[in-house]
Design an enzyme around this catalytic site. Structure first.
Site, PDB file in Angstrom:
ATOM      1  N   GLY A   1       0.814  -1.218   0.000  1.00 46.68           N
ATOM      2  CA  GLY A   1       0.000   0.000   0.000  1.00 46.68           C
ATOM      3  C   GLY A   1       0.836   1.251   0.000  1.00 46.68           C
ATOM      4  CB  ALA A   2       4.272   1.854  -1.086  1.00 43.98           C
TER       5      ALA A   2
ATOM      6  N   GLY B   1      -0.479   8.042   1.351  1.00 44.52           N
ATOM      7  CA  GLY B   1      -0.627   8.055   2.800  1.00 44.52           C
ATOM      8  C   GLY B   1       0.557   7.514   3.569  1.00 44.52           C
TER       9      GLY B   1
ATOM     10  N   GLY C   1       1.830   4.501   3.747  1.00 45.75           N
ATOM     11  CA  GLY C   1       2.739   3.652   2.997  1.00 45.75           C
ATOM     12  C   GLY C   1       3.731   4.448   2.171  1.00 45.75           C
TER      13      GLY C   1
ATOM     14  CB  SER D   1      -6.400   0.728  13.519  1.00 45.18           C
ATOM     15  OG  SER D   1      -7.326   1.770  13.726  1.00 45.18           O
TER      16      SER D   1
ATOM     17  CE1 TYR E   1      -9.587  -0.207   9.069  1.00 48.73           C
ATOM     18  CE2 TYR E   1     -10.226   1.131  10.953  1.00 48.73           C
ATOM     19  CZ  TYR E   1      -9.290   0.769  10.006  1.00 48.73           C
ATOM     20  OH  TYR E   1      -8.059   1.372  10.003  1.00 48.73           O
TER      21      TYR E   1
END
Length: 314
Positions: free
Chosen positions: A25-26, A29, A31, A154, A181
């Site tokens: 996920g780079a 944000g 990442g 999280s 989530y």
């Protein structure tokens, strides 16, 4: 343990020269900020991204902000186990070691939908995809001295009553996007701590740790409202980001600390040291008791192996 008084940031990061890092996920944000910092510190960074256009823009941003950074793109969709297997095979064919695996990618509070393999999208992407990826890459990590795995959790792991491992994909129970989530993030911590136990039981020296970014202003908050075409949702997320959010660069610091600081031990969990862990510099933090439940963690591991078909070779 780090303390908030130390105000640890990327200037205190040890050199990463000669190290190979994967950041999932780079493309934006947290990442992207993680990839930039590791690249600036000398690592060869593999940016594992789903969207080719966003990934190309992200790579250009890495090179702009960290001139000379050694970074490259590889395609990875964590919501598709076929993609996960192809990525792992391609990486194994090209690299003889892996120093850092940063399991950063995630989706948050999206409408109910399924991954390519029929998993609920949030636990499928945030947990099952990373569980499979980590297992497939473990041989490279195990042969690399000083290697680490960092799983992104999280504050939301506190939002759900418990895991429902009889129905992890909400096939027979009512779907609530925020509860789903929370369950996916609780799964990230259960997985981390069970992975530590199994690595240590096998005498493997890989360090597995976890981190969370507090409340950081990123694109993650807007994916759900966009999929629902909700102007109210977008407005609420914008207001929340402005009032409470810290920058993505600050939010990435707990991840970077867990990945690079010399005093990190297996099973450590890092987050922001400010009020309610919403923002601030990285410190070691606690988690809710449910995240350390041995029976739930063992059951999650069993379910994850069954559903992904990935068995860990310790």
């Amino acid at each position: 343990m780090s303390s908030n008084a130390s105000r640890w940031d990327t200037r205190q990061m040890p050199s990463q020269a000669g190290r190979v890092a994967i950041v999932t996920g780079a493309s934006s944000g947290l990442g992207l900020e993680t990839a930039i910092a590791l690249g600036a510190a000398g690592a060869h960074v593999v940016m594992a991204c789903r969207n080719p256009a966003k990934a190309a823009d992200a790579l250009a941003e890495v090179r702009r902000r960290a001139p000379g950074a050694d970074a490259e793109l590889m395609s990875l969709d964590l919501a598709d186990l076929g993609s996960v297997r192809r990525f792992a095979a391609d990486f194994a064919a090209r690299f003889d070691k892996l120093d850092l695996l940063i399991n950063n990618a995630g989706v948050m509070a999206v409408p109910q939908q399924k991954t390519a393999d029929g998993f609920e999208m949030q636990i499928g992407t945030n947990h099952f995809g990373h569980f499979a990826l980590t297992g497939l890459l473990l041989p490279k990590l195990a042969k690399t001295p000083g290697s680490r795995i960092v799983n992104l959790a999280s504050l939301a792991h506190r939002w759900t009553a418990r895991m429902n491992l009889d129905d992890p994909n909400f096939e027979h129970s009512r779907y609530n996007k925020w509860d789903a989530y929370g369950k996916s993030k609780l799964a990230n911590l259960l997985f981390t701590f069970e992975l530590v136990r199994r690595l240590q039981g096998a005498g493997t020296q890989v360090i597995a740790a976890a981190a969370h970014p507090g409340y950081s202003s990123t694109n993650l908050q807007f994916v759900g409202p966009a999929q629902e075409n909700s102007a109210i949702g977008r407005a609420m997320m914008s207001i929340g980001n402005r009032l409470f959010g810290q920058s993505a660069a600050m939010g990435a610091l707990p991840t970077l600390y867990a990945a690079t600081a010399p005093d990190v031990a297996a099973g450590d969990y890092y987050g922001p040291g400010g009020f309610q862990q919403i923002g601030g510099y990285p410190v070691k933090v606690g988690c809710r008791r449910a995240a350390r439940d041995l029976q739930t963690a063992a059951r999650l591991w069993e379910v994850s192996e069954q559903l992904t078909g990935v068995k860990y070779a310790f």
